[in-house]
Every structure is written in structure tokens, then in C-alpha cells.
Scaffold this motif. Structure first.
Motif, PDB file in Angstrom:
ATOM      1  N   LEU A 160      39.772  49.974  37.187  1.00 61.95           N
ATOM      2  CA  LEU A 160      39.951  48.809  38.142  1.00 61.95           C
ATOM      3  C   LEU A 160      40.085  47.421  37.039  1.00 61.95           C
ATOM      4  O   LEU A 160      40.770  46.555  37.606  1.00 61.95           O
ATOM      5  CB  LEU A 160      38.785  48.771  39.057  1.00 61.95           C
ATOM      6  N   LYS A 161      39.136  47.598  36.062  1.00 64.22           N
ATOM      7  CA  LYS A 161      39.389  46.386  35.483  1.00 64.22           C
ATOM      8  C   LYS A 161      41.030  46.267  34.641  1.00 64.22           C
ATOM      9  O   LYS A 161      41.461  45.332  34.533  1.00 64.22           O
ATOM     10  CB  LYS A 161      38.540  46.634  33.963  1.00 64.22           C
ATOM     11  N   MET A 162      41.481  47.567  34.204  1.00 69.57           N
ATOM     12  CA  MET A 162      42.885  47.565  33.850  1.00 69.57           C
ATOM     13  C   MET A 162      43.897  46.998  34.782  1.00 69.57           C
ATOM     14  O   MET A 162      44.744  46.462  34.480  1.00 69.57           O
ATOM     15  CB  MET A 162      43.079  49.053  33.170  1.00 69.57           C
ATOM     16  N   ILE A 163      43.528  47.525  36.046  1.00 67.98           N
ATOM     17  CA  ILE A 163      44.478  46.974  37.116  1.00 67.98           C
ATOM     18  C   ILE A 163      44.509  45.695  37.238  1.00 67.98           C
ATOM     19  O   ILE A 163      45.425  44.968  37.624  1.00 67.98           O
ATOM     20  CB  ILE A 163      44.276  48.014  38.308  1.00 67.98           C
ATOM     21  N   ALA A 164      43.347  45.116  37.257  1.00 66.37           N
ATOM     22  CA  ALA A 164      43.111  43.721  37.644  1.00 66.37           C
ATOM     23  C   ALA A 164      43.879  42.872  36.546  1.00 66.37           C
ATOM     24  O   ALA A 164      44.283  41.843  36.842  1.00 66.37           O
ATOM     25  CB  ALA A 164      41.651  43.502  37.523  1.00 66.37           C
TER      26      ALA A 164
END
Length: 82
Positions: A76-80
Motif C-alpha cells: 500500500l505504501k508503494m501504491i500510495a
């Protein structure tokens, strides 16, 4: 992370596009023509980023399709960041 051949090919294509853009600028091509190519490179890089994120998510899953909360947070951090 080992580089997927699809990702490598897309990056090499983007590299070629960027070289082409530099040549267009050296040849005083119009701003409009140059912008079209810049947008194409941006689109290409966006697709590469999506492939990298998808690959990361695949690596987050274990062989049974289960995923840990830590791995979900990492994905999720990568996507954000996109």
C-alpha cells in the motif's frame, strides 16, 4: 528484485524515446511535437511503475495466496507513492 523482461523492454523503449526527444529539441522541433513525445514517455513510465507494483504484490503473497499485514502495508505504501 530481479528485473522482469517486460519491465526491461519497456524501460529500454522509454530510454529510446527520451533520446528521440533530445534529438527533437536539438533539431528545434515544435513544442507541440515534443510535448506529444514527453507525454508518451510519461505514460510508458506509469505503466512500468504499475508492473513493478504488481510484481511486488505477487511477491507479498505466499504459496497459498495468504499475505501478512506487514506485506500489505508495504504494498500500500508503494501504491500510495504513485
Amino acid at each position: 528484485m530481479a528485473c522482469d523482461p517486460k519491465i526491461t523492454n519497456r524501460l529500454k523503449r522509454a530510454e529510446g524515446q527520451i533520446r528521440g526527444i533530445l534529438k527533437m529539441m536539438d533539431d528545434d522541433k515544435s513544442c507541440q511535437e515534443t510535448m506529444v513525445q514527453l507525454m508518451a514517455v510519461r505514460s510508458s513510465l506509469d505503466k512500468v511503475m504499475g508492473l513493478v507494483v504488481a510484481e511486488n504484490i505477487r511477491h507479498c503473497l505466499d504459496e497459498n495466496g495468504n499475505v501478512s499485514n506487514d506485506k500489505i502495508e508495504e504494498a500500500l505504501k508503494m501504491i500510495a507513492k504513485l
